[in-house]
Enzyme design. Structure first.
Site, PDB file in Angstrom:
ATOM      1  N   ASP A  79     -12.272  -1.470  -0.588  1.00  0.00           N
ATOM      2  CA  ASP A  79     -12.659  -0.591   0.191  1.00  0.00           C
ATOM      3  C   ASP A  79     -14.034  -0.561   0.845  1.00  0.00           C
ATOM      4  O   ASP A  79     -14.625   0.406   1.527  1.00  0.00           O
ATOM      5  CB  ASP A  79     -12.248   0.753  -0.332  1.00  0.00           C
ATOM      6  N   CYS A 113      -3.263   3.488   6.143  1.00  0.00           N
ATOM      7  CA  CYS A 113      -3.931   2.589   7.034  1.00  0.00           C
ATOM      8  C   CYS A 113      -3.164   1.280   7.061  1.00  0.00           C
ATOM      9  O   CYS A 113      -2.508   0.828   6.170  1.00  0.00           O
ATOM     10  CB  CYS A 113      -5.245   2.166   6.240  1.00  0.00           C
ATOM     11  N   ARG A 158     -10.243  10.915   7.950  1.00  0.00           N
ATOM     12  CA  ARG A 158      -9.473  10.937   6.896  1.00  0.00           C
ATOM     13  C   ARG A 158     -10.103  10.864   5.625  1.00  0.00           C
ATOM     14  O   ARG A 158      -9.428  11.467   4.411  1.00  0.00           O
ATOM     15  CB  ARG A 158      -8.373   9.406   6.835  1.00  0.00           C
ATOM     16  N   LYS A 187     -12.204  11.059  -2.576  1.00  0.00           N
ATOM     17  CA  LYS A 187     -10.895  11.458  -1.762  1.00  0.00           C
ATOM     18  C   LYS A 187      -9.802  10.745  -2.445  1.00  0.00           C
ATOM     19  O   LYS A 187      -8.534  11.161  -2.555  1.00  0.00           O
ATOM     20  CB  LYS A 187     -11.025  10.694  -0.346  1.00  0.00           C
ATOM     21  N   ASN A 188      -9.680   9.535  -2.874  1.00  0.00           N
ATOM     22  CA  ASN A 188      -8.377   8.951  -3.354  1.00  0.00           C
ATOM     23  C   ASN A 188      -8.132   9.493  -4.775  1.00  0.00           C
ATOM     24  O   ASN A 188      -6.926   9.153  -5.162  1.00  0.00           O
ATOM     25  CB  ASN A 188      -8.607   7.265  -3.559  1.00  0.00           C
ATOM     26  N   ARG A 237       2.678  -3.158   2.753  1.00  0.00           N
ATOM     27  CA  ARG A 237       2.094  -2.270   1.867  1.00  0.00           C
ATOM     28  C   ARG A 237       3.334  -2.020   0.985  1.00  0.00           C
ATOM     29  O   ARG A 237       3.953  -0.792   1.036  1.00  0.00           O
ATOM     30  CB  ARG A 237       1.396  -1.083   2.213  1.00  0.00           C
TER      31      ARG A 237
END
Ligand code: EPZ
Length: 429
Positions: free
Chosen positions: A306, A117, A398, A22-23, A122
C-alpha cells in the site's frame, strides 16, 4: 467532478497528526456486528469507506452513528438481517468481513462478492476454505451472491496457503463465536490483525498470538459491548513520510507507532533521508540528494504494497536505476501510465517496474487509478515543476482524512476544485 490542483515545488515543513487506521477501522466496524450490545470505537477516520460501512450496518438492522469527532457508536443488539446484496457491498473490499461476522453471529450469511480497488484478481478462496474448515458450506449464486451456512461452527486447524490479511481477519471473526479452539497457521501479521484481535478480546473473545504467524482462538458463546481505540494509520503515516522526502522537506509525523513503520524508515534511510524516531512520532528530514533503491513489497513486516506507488514516485527523483517488485498484487502498476504523462521514465514488465531516476516531473493532468495510486500522484504533483491536476478524487477520499488540508498545513500548494473552476498559475493557495 472534483480535482486537486497542485503547484509543485514547495518543501513540506511542520507537523502532521495521523488519523486512525482505515484498514483497521473497517474491520472493527464489521466485527462490532458480532457484539450483542453497544460498542464505542474511537479514532475512526471519517473517510468514505467508513461511511459506506455505517450505511451497511444500519441497513442490516444495527444502529451506527458518529457521536463525536472520530467516535463511532454501534449498537448491534437488534441486528436481524444476514443478507448483504451487491448494491450494498460493491463499493468496498472490507465488506467481505460481513461473511465472517454474520456467519459467526447467525451461523449463516448471504453476501455478494465484495468490490474495492482493482489491481488484478481479488479472490476470496482462502476465506471460504477457512469457513469450510469451521464446518460451514457455501454455494455461489447468480449475481455473485455467496450463500454460507453452518449447523454449528467448530474450531479447527487451518493452514493458509498464502498470507492473506482479509482471510486471516474473516476466519478470526467466525472462529470467535465457534465451539472449541481454532488455530490459524501462516496467518497475516499486519498491525490491523493485532488491532482486530485486541478489539475482539476486549469484547470478551479469547485470542492469542495475533501479530505472529500462529493465531489461536478459543470460541466463546457471545461478545459484550465496550470501548476501543483504533491504532494510528501506518499507511497514511508512510504516505506523509514519503511526501516529506519527495519535497526535500522536514516533517514531524505525530500520533503514530514508529515500530509499524520500520520497513519504511529503513528504506528512506537507504535512499538518503534522515528519519529520527521518538516515542509516538517520527521526524523525516530530506536535505541530501536521493539515492536509488530496490523495493520488494511483502506482507508485514516487509515493505507494504500500500506504499508501493508512493515510494516508486519518490524514486523518480533518485539518481540511478531503481527496481520495484510488486509481490502481493498482480496488477498494481496501472498508475505508472499517469506518471509517464508527467515525464517519469518508468517501464513495467509484469510485477517489476524499472525506474530511471534523476529527471524532474512536469505538472500535468492525471487520474487516480486506485486509493494509494491517487496519493502517489498527489506526491508527484508536489514534486513536479508547474501545475498538476489530479482527477478521480473519490479513490483518495476512501482512505485519507482531510488529505489536502493536512498537506496545506505543511505548506503544500494544493486546493480542491470542481472541474471547470479557474486555475491561477502563479499561486493556487
Ligand atoms: C488488504 O486487502 C488491504 N485492504 C489492502 O489495502 C492491502 O493491499 C492488502 O491487504 C495487502 O496488504 C484492507 O485491509 C481493507 P490480502 P486484502 O487478502 O485483505 C491473495 C488499501 O490500499 N488472496 O492480504 O484483500 C490476493 O489475490 C488496500 O488500503 C488469495 O489468493 O488482501 C493477493 O495476491 C488495497 N485468495 C494476496 O493474497 C484469497 O482468498 C494478499 O491479499 C485472498 C487473498
Amino acid at each position: 467532478m472534483e480535482k486537486y490542483v497542485i503547484l509543485g515545488g514547495a518543501k513540506l515543513e511542520g507537523e502532521v497528526e495521523i488519523s486512525g487506521a482505515k484498514n483497521s477501522a473497517v474491520a472493527l466496524i464489521v466485527a462490532a456486528l458480532m457484539v450483542d450490545g453497544t460498542c464505542i470505537i474511537e479514532n475512526v477516520p471519517p473517510v468514505s469507506d467508513t461511511y459506506v460501512l455505517i450505511d451497511i450496518i444500519n441497513q442490516l438492522g444495527g444502529n451506527a452513528e458518529f457521536i463525536d469527532k472520530g467516535v463511532l457508536k454501534i449498537d448491534s443488539s437488534n441486528l436481524c438481517c444476514y443478507e448483504a446484496p451487491y448494491e450494498m457491498v460493491s463499493k468496498i473490499r472490507a465488506s467481505s468481513y460481513l461473511m465472517g461476522a454474520l456467519l459467526g453471529r447467525f451461523k449463516k450469511a448471504r453476501v455478494a462478492m465484495p468490490g474495492g480497488c482493482d489491481f488484478g484478481v481479488r479472490p476470496i478462496d482462502l476465506h471460504l476454505k477457512g469457513f469450510e474448515a469451521l464446518g460451514a458450506s457455501y454455494s455461489t449464486e447468480k449475481g455473485g451472491i455467496v450463500d454460507i451456512k453452518a449447523e454449528s461452527l467448530t474450531g479447527a486447524s487451518i493452514y493458509m496457503d498464502q498470507v492473506s490479511v482479509g482471510a486471516t481477519i474473516n476466519i478470526m471473526l467466525a472462529a470467535t463465536l465457534a465451539e472449541g479452539q481454532t488455530v490459524i497457521e501462516n496467518a497475516a501479521k499486519e498491525p490491523h490483525i493485532v488491532d482486530v484481535a485486541n478489539f475482539l478480546s476486549s469484547m470478551g473473545a479469547n485470542i492469542k498470538g495475533a501479530g505472529t504467524d500462529v493465531i489461536k482462538i478459543k470460541g466463546v458463546d457471545s461478545l459484550h459491548g465496550g470501548t476501543y481505540t483504533v491504532i494510528p494509520d501506518q499507511i497514511e503515516a508512510g504516505t506523509f513520510m514519503i511526501a516529506a522526502a519527495a519535497t526535500g522537506g522536514d516533517v514531524l509525523i505525530k500520533n503514530i507507532i514508529p515500530k509499524h513503520l520500520d520497513s519504511i524508515s529503513a528504506k528512506l534511510l537507504e535512499i538518503g533521508v534522515t528519519v529520527e524516531e521518538y516515542d509516538d512520532s517520527l521526524r523525516v528530514i530530506a536535505n541530501k540528494p536521493l539515492k536509488k533503491a530496490n523495493i520488494k513489497t511483502m506482507p508485514h513486516p516487509g515493505f507494504p504494497t500500500d506504499l508501493q506507488p508512493q515510494i516508486l514516485t519518490l524514486l523518480t527523483a533518485a539518481e540511478g536505476t531503481s527496481i520495484v517488485t510488486e509481490n502481493v498484487w498482480d496488477n498494481r502498476f496501472k498508475y505508472v501510465e499517469e506518471l509517464r504523462r508527467m515525464g517519469a521514465n518508468v517501464s513495467v514488465d509484469g510485477r517489476i517496474a524499472v525506474v530511471e531516476g534523476g529527471g524532474r516531473l512536469i505538472g500535468s493532468p492525471v487520474s487516480s487509478t486506485d486509493l494509494r495510486a491517487g496519493a502517489a500522484l498527489v506526491i508527484a504533483g508536489l514534486m513536479a515543476d508547474g501545475v498538476t491536476e489530479v482527477y478521480n478524487l473519490n479513490y483518495i477520499d476512501r482512505g485519507y482524512e482531510d488529505f489536502e488540508k493536512k498537506l496545506r498545513g505543511l505548506g503544500a500548494q494544493i486546493t480542491r476544485r470542481a472541474d471547470g473552476e479557474k486555475t491561477k498559475t502563479a499561486t493556487i493557495a
